[in-house]
Design a protein around this motif. Structure first.
Motif, PDB file in Angstrom:
ATOM      1  N   GLY A   1       2.978  11.445   2.927  1.00 55.09           N
ATOM      2  CA  GLY A   1       4.261  10.753   2.825  1.00 55.09           C
ATOM      3  C   GLY A   1       5.376  11.773   2.926  1.00 55.09           C
ATOM      4  O   GLY A   1       5.440  12.531   3.885  1.00 55.09           O
TER       5      GLY A   1
ATOM      6  N   GLU B   1       0.840  -1.193   0.000  1.00 56.36           N
ATOM      7  CA  GLU B   1       0.000   0.000   0.000  1.00 56.36           C
ATOM      8  C   GLU B   1       0.876   1.244   0.000  1.00 56.36           C
ATOM      9  O   GLU B   1       1.866   1.314   0.716  1.00 56.36           O
ATOM     10  CB  GLU B   1      -0.882   0.024   1.265  1.00 56.36           C
ATOM     11  CG  GLU B   1      -1.904  -1.096   1.323  1.00 56.36           C
ATOM     12  CD  GLU B   1      -2.986  -0.953   0.272  1.00 56.36           C
ATOM     13  OE1 GLU B   1      -3.316   0.188  -0.077  1.00 56.36           O
ATOM     14  OE2 GLU B   1      -3.480  -1.986  -0.198  1.00 56.36           O
ATOM     15  N   LEU B   2       0.456   2.226  -0.781  1.00 55.25           N
ATOM     16  CA  LEU B   2       1.117   3.520  -0.702  1.00 55.25           C
ATOM     17  C   LEU B   2       0.873   4.107   0.687  1.00 55.25           C
ATOM     18  O   LEU B   2      -0.146   3.833   1.314  1.00 55.25           O
ATOM     19  CB  LEU B   2       0.525   4.478  -1.733  1.00 55.25           C
ATOM     20  CG  LEU B   2       1.076   4.432  -3.148  1.00 55.25           C
ATOM     21  CD1 LEU B   2       0.195   5.256  -4.071  1.00 55.25           C
ATOM     22  CD2 LEU B   2       2.498   4.960  -3.210  1.00 55.25           C
ATOM     23  N   LEU B   3       1.821   4.895   1.149  1.00 56.50           N
ATOM     24  CA  LEU B   3       1.649   5.531   2.455  1.00 56.50           C
ATOM     25  C   LEU B   3       0.358   6.344   2.486  1.00 56.50           C
ATOM     26  O   LEU B   3       0.048   7.055   1.537  1.00 56.50           O
ATOM     27  CB  LEU B   3       2.826   6.457   2.738  1.00 56.50           C
ATOM     28  CG  LEU B   3       4.121   5.797   3.200  1.00 56.50           C
ATOM     29  CD1 LEU B   3       5.247   6.807   3.193  1.00 56.50           C
ATOM     30  CD2 LEU B   3       3.955   5.199   4.584  1.00 56.50           C
ATOM     31  N   GLN B   4      -0.375   6.227   3.572  1.00 54.69           N
ATOM     32  CA  GLN B   4      -1.661   6.921   3.675  1.00 54.69           C
ATOM     33  C   GLN B   4      -1.590   8.139   4.607  1.00 54.69           C
ATOM     34  O   GLN B   4      -2.577   8.843   4.766  1.00 54.69           O
ATOM     35  CB  GLN B   4      -2.721   5.949   4.232  1.00 54.69           C
ATOM     36  CG  GLN B   4      -2.913   4.701   3.383  1.00 54.69           C
ATOM     37  CD  GLN B   4      -3.576   4.979   2.050  1.00 54.69           C
ATOM     38  OE1 GLN B   4      -4.312   5.950   1.927  1.00 54.69           O
ATOM     39  NE2 GLN B   4      -3.297   4.158   1.049  1.00 54.69           N
ATOM     40  N   ILE B   5      -0.432   8.327   5.219  1.00 53.24           N
ATOM     41  CA  ILE B   5      -0.353   9.345   6.275  1.00 53.24           C
ATOM     42  C   ILE B   5      -0.363  10.755   5.697  1.00 53.24           C
ATOM     43  O   ILE B   5       0.438  11.080   4.826  1.00 53.24           O
ATOM     44  CB  ILE B   5       0.929   9.128   7.111  1.00 53.24           C
ATOM     45  CG1 ILE B   5       0.907   7.738   7.738  1.00 53.24           C
ATOM     46  CG2 ILE B   5       1.079  10.213   8.175  1.00 53.24           C
ATOM     47  CD1 ILE B   5       2.240   7.269   8.248  1.00 53.24           C
TER      48      ILE B   5
END
Lengths: 299, 189
Positions: free
Chosen positions: B120, B101-105
């Motif tokens: 990110g 998963e791509l970073l969600q932050i």
């Protein structure tokens, strides 16, 4: 010779090489005008500010136009692979380009065979590629930010956008453990300068210095302020400062320039670079022992 | 017969128990429901001048058919655009290793009359009164300097989205920051 190689967002620019010069509106390389902007041109501009102040040979640039499609990047890799022996730089700083794993391996293989290996510095995608192919430890200096150190500390990640979530933190306070892990996993260069609210300088897995003052949080907004630090590090190493000292001085200079200028979130990186000469003039002697003395000789 | 033809084009071993090694293209996989789509995608991507190779996906990433395209993962944004514009369906794009998963932050920071949104390692800063994008920062992908030039000085409501302009994972992350910034700006209006 300090050679800085990277791409610039000018799609029609062919591969150019030559000494870096500057006027008020742009960099001049190989007769071409290169706009002051985020990225490799910011890196070149800051390196040039250092070499001008120290009155040493300016950086040499190897640039090509590429807006991100990777087309120009391939010419850059190929030119370096085919010509690095002839160019024989003392310091080689690699910056923005499309990560290409096989070409990076080929370049590193050629460099390993040189009679005299240059001091190797990588930032941005060059750093990503060096780590992704497992050749980080061949490099002398990496300059990651707080997200990129998490990438260097993640054994599996091949790009900072895909690091393990638990490693990622916007908080620079995690940097010490990530630095240690990056060295354990051989994802680090010999020296790391981790750029953030606190700048960490580490060698061989140990933090040897931190820079926290002046604290100018707005610098995080401004595109290119990491590029300028890397450019200064490259130039100070070119001036034969020890990498550790080069990293400390560069981190301090960027902060000092930001404070001196009174940066706001809409400040552009070139405006900060304009303050470097004054920062160097006022601080470099005390920070480094590198003192420029002007003498007036009367006949 | 068709499968034999396909197998002959696979990179390296056709032993599906083996994870494909990193290729020159490098470290990302486009996964498909059916083999025909993988073949179509290969054609579209190569005709656009990008590198890709047909490979057997590792068991852990097998979501559809037994054929995937190995790509340079950094080029995810342009691959998504190419497949969308040519209407080739696909299951998803995944890194060959690590998390999927791509970073969600997303983090938001306020500075007087400005707001910085960070997704990110990508940041976009806008002026609260006008919605003007005053800076972008972070990221080391090759389209980052280009995106900076294209976005700074434009209003959030008028700027072309980073994922439409860029080519790389960084542009996708910057797009997440842009999307959040736009929603904050529209909420404030």
């Amino acid at each position: 010779m300090l050679l800085i190689a990277g791409i610039v967002p000018a799609p029609d620019l062919p591969l150019i090489k030559g000494e870096v010069k500057a006027d008020n509106s742009s960099l001049i390389i190989d007769g071409k005008s290169i706009a002051y902007a985020q990225g490799t041109s910011a890196m070149l501009s800051s390196a040039l500010a250092v070499t001008k102040h120290l009155n040493i040979a300016p950086p040499q640039a190897l640039l090509v136009g590429d807006i991100g499609s990777g087309t120009g990047s391939h010419f850059l890799y190929r030119h370096l692979i085919d010509n690095i022996k002839k160019i024989s730089p003392d310091v080689l700083a690699l910056h923005y380009w499309m990560p290409h794993l096989e070409l990076m391996k080929e370049l590193c293989s050629v460099i390993k065979q040189l009679d005299k290996k240059p001091i190797m510095i990588a930032d941005a995608a060059s750093m990503y590629t060096a780590k992704a192919v497992g050749l980080a430890s061949m490099f002398d200096i990496f300059t990651p930010d707080s997200s990129e150190i998490a990438f260097l500390a993640d054994a599996d990640a091949i790009h900072p956008a895909y690091i393990n979530q638990h490693l990622f933190s916007c908080d620079i306070s995690k940097a010490p453990e990530l630095i240690q892990k990056a060295y354990e996993l051989k994802g680090a260069a010999k020296l790391l300068l981790v750029k953030g609210a606190i700048d960490y300088i580490a060698t061989d897995g140990k933090i040897v210095a931190t820079v926290e003052e002046p604290n100018v949080p707005v610098l995080e907004c401004i595109g290119g302020t990491g590029d300028t630090i890397t450019g200064m590090v490259a130039a100070f190493v070119h001036a034969e400062l020890e990498p550790e000292h080069a990293a400390i001085i560069s981190a301090k200079a960027n902060r000092a320039a930001g404070k001196m200028m009174g940066v706001t979130p809409k400040t552009q990186v070139k405006e900060i670079i304009n303050y470097y000469p004054q920062v160097f003039q006022e601080n470099l002697c005390s920070w480094s022992g590198v003192c420029i003395r002007e003498e007036i000789i009367n006949d | 017969m068709f499968w034999d033809k396909v197998k002959s084009r696979l990179v390296g071993s056709t032993d599906k128990s083996k994870v494909p090694t990193r290729t020159a293209a490098g470290s990302g996989l486009i996964l498909f429901h059916v083999v025909e789509d993988a073949i179509k995608a290969e054609k579209v991507i190569k005709e656009a001048g990008y590198t890709c190779k047909l490979v057997a996906p590792p068991p852990s990433l097998r979501k559809g058919c037994d054929l995937a395209l190995s790509i340079n993962l950094v080029e995810q944004a342009i691959m998504e655009r190419l497949l969308a514009s040519s209407e080739v369906p696909y299951v998803g794009i995944s890194p060959l290793e690590g998390t999927t998963e791509l970073l969600q932050i997303v983090k938001i920071t306020s500075f007087d009359n400005y707001t910085m949104v960070k997704a990110g390692n990508m940041k976009i800063t806008f002026e609260n009164d006008t919605g003007l994008i005053v800076n972008t920062s972070g990221g080391g992908c090759p389209d980052i300097p280009y995106l900076n030039i294209q976005l700074v000085g434009k209003k959030l409501s008028e700027a072309v989205r980073p994922k439409e302009l860029g080519f790389t994972l960084c542009s996708l992350m910057l797009d997440r920051a842009f999307e959040k910034a736009l929603s904050i700006w529209e909420g404030e209006k």
